[in-house]
Scaffold this motif. Structure first.
Motif, PDB file in Angstrom:
ATOM      1  N   GLY A 282       6.553  10.268  -5.104  1.00 26.13           N
ATOM      2  CA  GLY A 282       7.747   9.434  -5.269  1.00 26.13           C
ATOM      3  C   GLY A 282       8.499   9.268  -3.962  1.00 26.13           C
ATOM      4  O   GLY A 282       7.901   9.064  -2.897  1.00 26.13           O
ATOM      5  N   ILE A 283       9.823   9.407  -4.094  1.00 22.87           N
ATOM      6  CA  ILE A 283      10.633   9.186  -2.878  1.00 22.87           C
ATOM      7  C   ILE A 283      10.500  10.334  -1.896  1.00 22.87           C
ATOM      8  O   ILE A 283      11.017  10.256  -0.777  1.00 22.87           O
ATOM      9  CB  ILE A 283      12.113   8.965  -3.252  1.00 22.87           C
ATOM     10  N   ARG A 284       9.811  11.412  -2.283  1.00 24.01           N
ATOM     11  CA  ARG A 284       9.569  12.530  -1.357  1.00 24.01           C
ATOM     12  C   ARG A 284       8.182  12.441  -0.725  1.00 24.01           C
ATOM     13  O   ARG A 284       7.792  13.327   0.036  1.00 24.01           O
ATOM     14  CB  ARG A 284       9.700  13.858  -2.103  1.00 24.01           C
TER      15      ARG A 284
ATOM     16  N   ASN B 203       7.104  11.853 -11.159  1.00 25.10           N
ATOM     17  CA  ASN B 203       6.278  12.061  -9.960  1.00 25.10           C
ATOM     18  C   ASN B 203       6.148  13.553  -9.689  1.00 25.10           C
ATOM     19  O   ASN B 203       7.132  14.299  -9.727  1.00 25.10           O
ATOM     20  CB  ASN B 203       6.918  11.384  -8.743  1.00 25.10           C
ATOM     21  N   THR B 204       4.935  13.933  -9.437  1.00 22.03           N
ATOM     22  CA  THR B 204       4.663  15.352  -9.136  1.00 22.03           C
ATOM     23  C   THR B 204       4.757  15.572  -7.643  1.00 22.03           C
ATOM     24  O   THR B 204       4.094  14.886  -6.853  1.00 22.03           O
ATOM     25  CB  THR B 204       3.259  15.753  -9.631  1.00 22.03           C
ATOM     26  N   ILE B 205       5.560  16.529  -7.285  1.00 25.88           N
ATOM     27  CA  ILE B 205       5.720  16.838  -5.859  1.00 25.88           C
ATOM     28  C   ILE B 205       4.557  17.713  -5.444  1.00 25.88           C
ATOM     29  O   ILE B 205       4.386  18.832  -5.934  1.00 25.88           O
ATOM     30  CB  ILE B 205       7.061  17.560  -5.587  1.00 25.88           C
TER      31      ILE B 205
ATOM     32  N   MET C 255       0.831  -1.211   0.000  1.00 28.67           N
ATOM     33  CA  MET C 255       0.000   0.000   0.000  1.00 28.67           C
ATOM     34  C   MET C 255       0.867   1.264   0.000  1.00 28.67           C
ATOM     35  O   MET C 255       0.641   2.215  -0.768  1.00 28.67           O
ATOM     36  CB  MET C 255      -0.920   0.008   1.225  1.00 28.67           C
ATOM     37  N   LEU C 256       1.874   1.308   0.873  1.00 28.06           N
ATOM     38  CA  LEU C 256       2.754   2.474   0.958  1.00 28.06           C
ATOM     39  C   LEU C 256       3.535   2.663  -0.349  1.00 28.06           C
ATOM     40  O   LEU C 256       3.760   3.793  -0.809  1.00 28.06           O
ATOM     41  CB  LEU C 256       3.721   2.308   2.134  1.00 28.06           C
ATOM     42  N   SER C 257       3.949   1.541  -0.942  1.00 33.04           N
ATOM     43  CA  SER C 257       4.676   1.621  -2.222  1.00 33.04           C
ATOM     44  C   SER C 257       3.774   2.209  -3.318  1.00 33.04           C
ATOM     45  O   SER C 257       4.206   3.043  -4.135  1.00 33.04           O
ATOM     46  CB  SER C 257       5.165   0.232  -2.625  1.00 33.04           C
ATOM     47  N   HIS C 258       2.507   1.766  -3.338  1.00 34.08           N
ATOM     48  CA  HIS C 258       1.560   2.307  -4.325  1.00 34.08           C
ATOM     49  C   HIS C 258       1.343   3.807  -4.119  1.00 34.08           C
ATOM     50  O   HIS C 258       1.322   4.591  -5.094  1.00 34.08           O
ATOM     51  CB  HIS C 258       0.230   1.563  -4.235  1.00 34.08           C
ATOM     52  N   LEU C 259       1.166   4.219  -2.848  1.00 32.27           N
ATOM     53  CA  LEU C 259       0.928   5.640  -2.573  1.00 32.27           C
ATOM     54  C   LEU C 259       2.129   6.486  -2.982  1.00 32.27           C
ATOM     55  O   LEU C 259       1.987   7.602  -3.501  1.00 32.27           O
ATOM     56  CB  LEU C 259       0.620   5.832  -1.086  1.00 32.27           C
ATOM     57  N   ALA C 260       3.358   5.943  -2.711  1.00 32.86           N
ATOM     58  CA  ALA C 260       4.557   6.689  -3.102  1.00 32.86           C
ATOM     59  C   ALA C 260       4.652   6.789  -4.633  1.00 32.86           C
ATOM     60  O   ALA C 260       5.031   7.835  -5.186  1.00 32.86           O
ATOM     61  CB  ALA C 260       5.789   6.007  -2.524  1.00 32.86           C
ATOM     62  N   TRP C 261       4.359   5.695  -5.336  1.00 33.94           N
ATOM     63  CA  TRP C 261       4.416   5.680  -6.808  1.00 33.94           C
ATOM     64  C   TRP C 261       3.402   6.667  -7.406  1.00 33.94           C
ATOM     65  O   TRP C 261       3.718   7.417  -8.324  1.00 33.94           O
ATOM     66  CB  TRP C 261       4.136   4.273  -7.314  1.00 33.94           C
ATOM     67  N   ALA C 262       2.187   6.661  -6.820  1.00 26.73           N
ATOM     68  CA  ALA C 262       1.148   7.538  -7.361  1.00 26.73           C
ATOM     69  C   ALA C 262       1.279   8.968  -6.866  1.00 26.73           C
ATOM     70  O   ALA C 262       0.662   9.887  -7.418  1.00 26.73           O
ATOM     71  CB  ALA C 262      -0.226   6.982  -6.985  1.00 26.73           C
ATOM     72  N   GLY C 263       2.070   9.143  -5.814  1.00 27.79           N
ATOM     73  CA  GLY C 263       2.190  10.474  -5.230  1.00 27.79           C
ATOM     74  C   GLY C 263       3.491  11.160  -5.576  1.00 27.79           C
ATOM     75  O   GLY C 263       3.866  11.278  -6.749  1.00 27.79           O
TER      76      GLY C 263
END
Length: 655
Positions: free
Chosen positions: A118-120, A168-170, A108-116
């Protein structure tokens, strides 16, 4: 060396392959710790699961308010899916439940980071929480697996952004982002707090367990070195103390005295009042010896009713003699048990180092010999080891040890001496006589080994064997039609004092199938003089069953008409010391005549033993003696010769 049956020391144990109590308790303790740890992990899993589901619900609400519906759906779906962890716990698969929980959160966290972002993305703060959860709830393999997923996701996000494949859009920092970050930190902080709490609890439990182990170890060491009843040093500790004390005495060029103490009458106290009374006396003796020596390392309970006192730096034998007298006085003071005053004395043997030996075993052996000499001298006294008496004592000890072995190896046998009816000249009975043919020393007279058997307590086992063997042999003669009279067995007073002689006799009769009227018990006068109610009850029981009773060696003790009436015996056996001298000593003849007349007036039979010539037999017949036995008719013979003798005697009688 002696009284081994009284030794209840923990050092005299038999090694087996069974687990010890401490080992069993240790295994149970380990299983209990494992069960508690498993329960604690399940409890933590449920707690973290619930706080995570609540956090997902809160973050979903915040995300919906920010217009990020897809992220909210993912988080709500994950929260609902996590209820499958409850199912795994219910099915008793907590490890599977923890894996479902942690892998679901990671994905779940990986998906949120990918869709959000990114690494930030703030969701990646949850990675730290997942690793903490994995450390608490999972195992090493699961932690490595999750870490691999996290590293892979981060590297992929970095690569696609750098390669221009995906950007990824910050997202801008706002109040919603802050709330989400706070919730994640709270969940992570809660996990860290529980981890720290469990760590501190584990440390405290470990510290307590270490203290318990130290206490148990100290207790075990104390038990290994001390007697559990009295708390005194045992044989092992005595050896350690002796080595130190002896070295000190040698350095100062002085003697070391070893006082070996043996209680004189503890066994009768145990038999009459029970082992609790005996244990109480042993404790009191230990306290008295400690109060005298003032040092626990100078006193030792060597075994059953035996104690050792070390006397360091002895300058003369007078000094140790004075000490021994004081110990005799101290031990002989009355003891109180349940408002009953008990009198108990001791016998002491003394050995000196280095003149009698330089090691503890040698000194104890020689002090034990001296103690035996003290007992033979009347008890409640002390003796120094003397090489002149050691040989005789060692012979006695060797014979006692040999008797124990003889019982195990069937070296004993019974010989039978016929009794002759002086009026009809018929065989009217047999007396069973114990014989010992030693494999090395040959025939050992009963006058040598019977007193030693009585003093050592072996007469109990020997006497029971004689009764059983005589009954079995008599039953064989009975079945052959030879036995038309009773077989007599001598009973020691010690056997009666044991309190179960009637059970032994009736048990032997039952086991052999011999009718009771074919067994006669010969009792000593000294036994009947005690005039105890228990003895009267025992004899009445045996007599009611049909067993015959007679008095052996009559005239050698304190003859009393009172006990003849009370115990209702059937015959008096005139001691051979009077019978053999009838022709030469008018006094002995008068004693025999008086015994016969008295027995006749009381309706009792008389049996004269030790008849060796025709004149003695004729004189006894003329005096009215009922029966007799002796070399004049037959010596004691093995059982296999009795049948021939009886058959020959009957044929001779008919002729």
């Amino acid at each position: 060396m002696r009284n081994q049956n009284l030794d209840r020391s923990p050092n005299n144990h038999v090694q087996t392959n069974q687990p010890t109590t401490s080992q069993t308790n240790g295994r149970h303790s380990l299983l209990a710790y494992q069960e508690d740890f498993s329960k604690q992990k399940i409890k933590r899993l449920i707690q973290i699961l619930r706080i995570t589901q609540i956090a997902l619900l809160l973050v979903s609400i915040i995300t919906i308010s920010a217009g990020r519906y897809s992220d909210a759906i993912v988080m709500l779906a994950t929260g609902i899916f996590l209820f499958s962890v409850d199912w795994a716990i219910y099915k008793k698969h907590p490890v599977t439940g923890a894996a479902i929980f942690l892998v679901s959160l990671t994905l779940m966290l990986s998906h949120l980071a990918w869709a959000g972002s990114g690494i930030r993305d703030s969701s990646l703060l949850g990675y730290c929480g997942v690793m903490i959860f994995a450390a608490m709830l999972g195992n090493k393999r699961l932690l490595v697996f999750l870490l691999s997923i996290m590293v892979t996701v981060l590297l992929v996000i970095a690569y696609v952004n750098e390669a221009g494949i995906y950007h990824n859009t910050i997202e801008p920092i706002n109040l919603a982002t802050g709330f989400i970050t706070v919730v994640i930190l709270i969940v992570v902080g809660f996990a860290v707090w529980m981890l720290a709490h469990d760590y501190r609890t584990a440390l405290k439990d470990l510290a307590r367990e270490n203290e318990r182990v130290k206490s148990v170890k100290s207790h075990i060491e104390h038990m290994a070195m001390h007697d559990p009843l009295t708390g005194l040093p045992n044989r092992i500790m005595a050896q350690n103390n002796f080595d130190r004390i002896f070295q000190q005495a040698q350095s100062q060029q002085q003697l070391l005295g070893l006082i070996f103490i043996d209680l004189d009458n503890l066994k009768p106290i145990n038999d009459s009042l029970g082992h609790q009374a005996g244990d109480q006396i042993l404790k009191e003796v230990a306290l008295r010896l400690l109060s005298y020596t003032k040092k626990v390392d100078l006193v030792c309970r060597y075994g059953g009713d035996e104690f050792i006192v070390f006397m360091p730096n002895v300058s003369s034998t007078d000094e140790i003699s004075k000490t021994s007298l004081e110990i005799l006085k101290l031990v002989s003071e009355n003891y109180l048990y349940r408002n009953i005053e008990i009198f108990c004395t001791c016998s002491i043997g003394i050995a000196l180092a280095p003149q009698d030996g330089e090691d503890l075993d040698t000194l104890i052996k020689k002090a034990d010999i001296a103690m035996y000499h003290s007992k033979d001298s009347g008890r409640n006294s002390f003796r120094f080891f003397n090489p002149a008496i050691s040989h005789n004592m060692l012979d006695h000890i060797s014979l006692i040890s040999g008797m124990r072995k003889a019982l195990q190896e069937n070296q004993f046998s019974l010989h039978y001496q016929p009794k002759i009816d002086l009026q009809t000249n018929r065989v009217c009975g047999l007396e069973a006589l114990l014989r010992w043919n030693h494999p090395e020393q040959g025939f050992i007279p009963p006058t040598t080994f019977i007193p030693l058997a009585e003093s050592s307590g072996l007469i109990i086992q020997l006497g029971e064997w004689v009764i059983c063997e005589a009954c079995e042999q008599a039953k064989r003669w009975y079945d052959e039609g030879i036995l038309q009279f009773a077989v007599a067995v001598n009973i020691s007073s010690i056997q009666f004092k044991r309190g179960n002689i009637d059970a032994i006799v009736l048990g032997a009769l039952a086991a052999s199938g011999l009718p009771p009227q074919y067994l006669e018990l010969e009792l000593t006068e000294s036994l009947l003089i005690e005039d105890s109610d228990r003895l009267a009850t025992t004899l009445a029981h045996l007599r009611s069953e049909g067993v015959h009773l007679s008095i052996d060696d009559f005239g050698t003790g304190y003859s009393n008409l009172g006990y003849l009436k009370k115990f209702e015996v059937e015959a008096l056996k005139i001691d051979q010391s009077f019978v053999r001298k009838m022709d030469d000593h008018a006094g002995d003849a008068a004693i025999v005549r008086a015994i016969i007349q008295m027995a006749s007036s009381l309706g009792l039979k008389t049996i004269a033993e030790g008849v060796e010539d025709v004149n003695t037999a004729a004189l006894l017949r003329s005096l009215g003696c009922t029966q007799a036995q002796g070399y004049y008719w037959a010596r004691p013979m093995p059982a296999d010769e009795i049948s021939g003798f009886v058959e020959f005697w009957r044929k001779d009688e008919q002729n």
